[in-house]
Write an enzyme that holds these catalytic residues in place. Structure first.
Site, short mmCIF file in Angstrom:
data_model
loop_
_atom_site.label_atom_id
_atom_site.label_comp_id
_atom_site.label_asym_id
_atom_site.label_seq_id
_atom_site.Cartn_x
_atom_site.Cartn_y
_atom_site.Cartn_z
N ARG A 167 65.34 11.19 -9.05
CA ARG A 167 64.14 10.37 -9.09
C ARG A 167 64.43 8.92 -8.69
O ARG A 167 63.65 8.29 -7.98
CB ARG A 167 63.51 10.44 -10.49
CG ARG A 167 62.81 11.75 -10.69
CD ARG A 167 62.22 11.97 -12.07
NE ARG A 167 61.49 13.25 -12.04
CZ ARG A 167 60.82 13.76 -13.04
NH1 ARG A 167 60.77 13.15 -14.20
NH2 ARG A 167 60.18 14.92 -12.90
N TYR A 213 57.76 14.83 -4.01
CA TYR A 213 58.87 15.63 -4.57
C TYR A 213 59.58 14.94 -5.73
O TYR A 213 59.32 13.81 -6.04
CB TYR A 213 59.79 16.17 -3.50
CG TYR A 213 60.58 15.25 -2.59
CD1 TYR A 213 60.77 13.90 -2.84
CD2 TYR A 213 61.17 15.81 -1.45
CE1 TYR A 213 61.53 13.13 -1.97
CE2 TYR A 213 61.93 15.03 -0.58
CZ TYR A 213 62.11 13.70 -0.85
OH TYR A 213 62.86 12.94 -0.01
N GLU A 214 60.41 15.72 -6.41
CA GLU A 214 61.06 15.27 -7.67
C GLU A 214 60.03 14.86 -8.72
O GLU A 214 60.23 13.91 -9.46
CB GLU A 214 62.02 14.11 -7.42
CG GLU A 214 63.13 14.37 -6.43
CD GLU A 214 63.86 15.66 -6.69
OE1 GLU A 214 63.90 16.13 -7.83
OE2 GLU A 214 64.39 16.24 -5.71
N GLY A 215 58.95 15.62 -8.80
CA GLY A 215 57.89 15.28 -9.74
C GLY A 215 56.87 14.39 -9.05
O GLY A 215 57.14 13.23 -8.79
N GLN A 233 55.08 11.45 -12.91
CA GLN A 233 55.86 10.26 -13.31
C GLN A 233 55.04 9.42 -14.29
O GLN A 233 55.57 8.92 -15.28
CB GLN A 233 56.23 9.41 -12.08
CG GLN A 233 56.99 10.15 -10.99
CD GLN A 233 58.31 10.72 -11.47
OE1 GLN A 233 58.98 10.14 -12.30
NE2 GLN A 233 58.67 11.90 -10.96
#
Lengths: 591, 591
Positions: free
Chosen positions: B294, B434-436, B441
């Site tokens: 992240r 991506y990555e959440g 977030q």
């Protein structure tokens, strides 16, 4: 594949409950009874849903190809274009004298939204034709109109606008394309034009290029510029097509989006052309096309956002992921649909409240044009002139944001091309750039429109809002609307005052805040439209007209915009009031 | 072709004037003398400029191809990857025990920015390897570390993260991939994973997939999930490569951007794997990778914006269009360069002030990680845990905005793919997803991090800002910084209080404002960094250190951010305080 359904209910609400078109004094508006407009919009919606929308991704994937000097459009475009012509959709608001149906511009606008939503790139072929039609209709001689317009109304011949050259975009005064007068009254045009949308294709028998060029004897800069009609094929006396003119396609651009529309480099090599309008006053004639085109681009901004929104909603209902923390909308399955999650809801409300607000503003803008053209209403003309850069700039900025938000709902699946969400973003992006990049719109608004005619249109606009506030101050049900509108209007007037005071001494003081001003005007316009829509929805509810749920949803959506978006005007005012220093303080070498 | 030059001067300023790395107590920081860091960054900058940046458009144009089950990367990627490995760039902050260079994470971050700016898609191959390295390094057994890490440090073997399945993105609890225990202690993994970045390619001998799967006996949802090491090729006792494991590439996605990186569907069909970390506690191990990832994605947000900015500046200096209305910067030519125009300047200042602020925040975040890992500083760990979703969410949102702004400077030329500005926008777009996805977030920030550890990290953060304000209140030269920072901090605390009070009764009251809170926290963080940078620049000026012009530009850029962007916190607070009603008021059917 992405879905699209024409938002006929919302369009009908705006046309009839908000703008009360059929009760208007504007000539031609008496035809616009609810049953009639609904029938037209439903029919356009079918064509959009069944023919144009399915071709949207085809256009994106295949793009246009240049083969032996001729542009080939994507598979299916020719057939769809034929259906568009056969249905009479290209002639809606054109002059009956030349084969048009003579409907008001507001109907052209509503139908235009539907076609753009379904397939923006495809619709540009007829959209640009309409712009060229308007320029010839306004500035052409009788003979020119008879020669060119009937075929353009039917889109047997399409049109283009040729302004940009490699070194001259916004700054048209630097253009190099030349027009040499011939003894027969025609001109020979020589030069290179770039970024010509629909510049060549296989959808029409002929293409009528409107080309800006410099003829001898004009002044420096834009003063020396004239506008010419330069057809792809010359036209014989009897109206049949003659020789190929000396204009050729240099290349087509490989662009981020709108792949289905050919963006051409056009080389004019002594091509035969005819002056349109007055010599050396080409900018004026071009502005007829450009103002229409700017409104059309502002429409593109929210029209693409509408489709993106519809597909975001469909996905948010369908995709099961996570649990509602508050228990609202919890289902029996392994997870709840995305739409239960507050941040997804926030995202969808942002899109919905923007799109519906922009639709109302655009339709109102079209009504102002009808008032101006059909009634000769000077106040309406002043207002739409003021609002054109706002509609173009604000709606395309927010249109991209909105499409990005819709794509975001789809998560990783939105980044994959086959789902179509990426295309909406890539297509929407161009609208911020062409027909005058949005920074130019802001400059036009602050540098020209705000002070135009002694500031009358701007004053009329603010007065209109004050009158609305006054007229409705007793209506407690509008409370959530009137307060924010009042505050936003105050903020915006304060910004205008700041420009007036500081800009005289140093224009940079105004120009440094021009973009913020355009944005705050956009919010104010949408806030005003939302207040009018809320009022209209309440009136319809009181009278028992329309769909109760839809009317209540309209009010709730408006409340969202007023509560969450209108306060942005305070931020923009704060930014504007910091003046030129923070913006211009850094020397150019320090970047 | 787009240019790229590593911003070494600015990086050095942040490392040495703002963060004072070489004077820090953090073990390993004593090595980071200005000459050393400058040499490393200059060297990385050369590789980036000469090798990686020229491949950026190649990667975009050619993309990756799946040929007979094997992914082929674009031309030149293999050679560039070899250079990256040969230069030792993949091993910078890795453990010397396994062949790494043992440098602090902050150096990895600075070098990472340079490589991402030059070629985001290319850098993902090593970036994901680093994440997998960290997970094995933290959670692996001694034997696992000896088996996998040395080859991953050199990128002879690369790594991937396998979380997502077609029906399970954010909601990993729904995953279906199964792990069946075998008698030899290994597992057989079966299932389909999608969106696997760098999932297959021809750059490395082997690929070490870290795969989340459900082993028997775990609970429902994410509780039953474990993490497994599943290599593309099995590894023999002697370290040589053995049989091909039962994992194959189903397809590669056709995406909006990062074409140079292969995004794969991976099919596991009884593939051999080994448990990493504890059984049924795979989420914990995965979070090691995810938090690092992240921050890496937050870095991508501004790193791509940096390159886009450099190219916007180059164009704004070069392109002649229009005249300065105030006469500033007027040239003798036919027109002035774009950079004289206030709205272009506004646009460039937006980009510059964001990128430099985000760089400072990201470097500071890396320093917090070093403090946490190397010093065991619990407060630093709490802080970076709080700030990770802000760095990821805010910086990628603004990174896209910034890239769009850079593209806008180029006008129509920015929409044409060959100029490369479109690629920056398309590449930057994925970082929000991506990555959440960024909504996740915001949820992580408001739903988890804000109240984590009894709210200690959040209180420590606000306390740090108060202390800074107090410490500098006498410094009149910081006036333009302290006031806005104080106000933004107040606004943000007020929002946090609103969540604490209302969110207990109804979580939607907090969640409806989560995205606004993430954004206002981002502004506050950048405001705090700008205030620290201004202070550091003033100190350097006083001491006669550094380049005077650059230091003054730094202060002017900070003033711009404080004056024009920090006031956004008031808007976000106003939005948050409207609560859940406007967001959740509309029934789900009404969309």
């Amino acid at each position: 594949m992405p879905i699209y359904n024409a938002p006929v209910t919302d369009m009908q609400f705006i046309l009839h409950e908000v703008l009360n078109v059929s009760g208007s004094e504007v000539p031609g508006y008496d035809e616009l009874e609810p049953d009639f407009t609904s029938a037209v919009l439903e029919e356009a919606g079918k064509l959009a849903r069944d023919v144009l929308a399915p071709l949207n991704r085809v256009g994106d994937t295949q793009g246009c190809r240049l083969e032996n000097g001729v542009v080939r459009t994507p598979e299916g475009f020719a057939e769809a274009f034929a259906q568009l012509k056969d249905g009479g959709w290209t002639a809606l608001d054109c002059d009956p004298e030349y084969g048009g149906q003579g409907l008001p511009y507001i109907m052209q606008t509503a139908v235009g939204e539907i076609f753009v939503s379904a397939n923006m790139a495809f619709n540009m072929y007829q959209g640009l034709t309409h712009g060229a039609y308007s320029a010839i209709h306004t500035h052409g001689t009788e003979e020119q109109k008879r020669t060119w317009l009937p075929k353009m109304v039917t889109c047997d011949w399409t049109g283009t606008m040729n302004l940009t050259e490699p070194h001259a975009g916004t700054d048209l005064g630097m253009m190099r394309t030349k027009a040499e007068p011939q003894e027969d009254g025609s001109y020979l045009i020589t030069g290179e034009k770039i970024f010509i949308s629909a510049g060549d294709h296989d959808l029409a028998e002929n293409i009528v290029h409107l080309v800006l060029a410099k003829a001898p004897g004009g002044g420096e800069g834009t003063k020396g510029v004239s506008l010419f009609i330069v057809p792809k094929y010359l036209v014989n006396e009897d109206g049949s097509l003659g020789d190929r003119n000396h204009v050729s396609v240099g290349k087509i651009e490989h662009k981020m989006g709108i792949h289905g529309n050919a963006t051409c480099v056009l080389n004019y090599d002594g091509a035969k052309g005819w002056l349109l309008g007055e010599l050396h006053k080409g900018m004026r004639a071009m502005f007829t096309m450009m103002n229409e085109a700017r409104l059309g681009v502002g429409l593109q901004g929210y029209a693409v956002a509408e489709t993106a929104y519809q597909n975001a909603v469909a996905y948010a209902r369908d995709r099961l992921q996570g649990r509602s923390l508050s228990g609202q909308g919890t289902t029996a399955g392994a997870a709840d649909p995305l739409i239960v999650h507050p941040d997804i809801r926030r995202n969808l409300m942002d899109q919905k409240s923007f799109v519906e607000g922009a639709r109302a503003l655009t339709f109102w803008g079209a009504q102002l044009i009808d008032r101006s053209v059909r009634l000769g209403d000077a106040e309406a003309e002043g207002l739409i002139s003021l609002l054109t850069p706002v509609i173009k700039g604000f709606q395309t900025d927010k249109g991209l944001e909105s499409a990005v938000a819709a794509q975001q709902v789809w998560g990783g699946h939105g980044y994959v091309e086959e789902n179509g969400m990426s295309q909406f973003v890539r297509d929407a992006r161009i609208a911020m750039i062409y027909e005058g990049a949005n920074g130019i719109q802001a400059l036009d608004l602050v540098g020209r429109k705000l002070a135009a005619d002694g500031g009358k249109p701007a004053m009329a606009f603010f007065h209109m809002i004050r009158a609305f506030l006054k007229e409705n101050e007793e209506d407690a049900r509008l409370k959530g609307f009137l307060e924010p509108l009042k505050q936003a209007s105050k903020d915006t007037q304060k910004a205008a005052l700041f420009f007036a005071e500081k800009g005289i001494k140093n224009p940079d003081e105004a120009l440094a805040g021009s973009y913020d001003f355009m944005t705050m005007m956009g919010h104010l316009c949408l806030g005003y439209m939302w207040a009018r829509m809320a009022k209209a929805a309440l009136a319809a509810l009181d009278a028992g007209r329309g769909d109760r749920d839809a009317l209540e949803a309209k009010i709730a959506t408006g409340r969202y915009y007023m509560a969450r978006h209108l306060p942005a005007t305070a931020l923009h005012l704060a930014r504007i009031e910091t003046g030129a220093e923070p913006v211009m303080g850094l020397p150019a070498e320090a970047f």
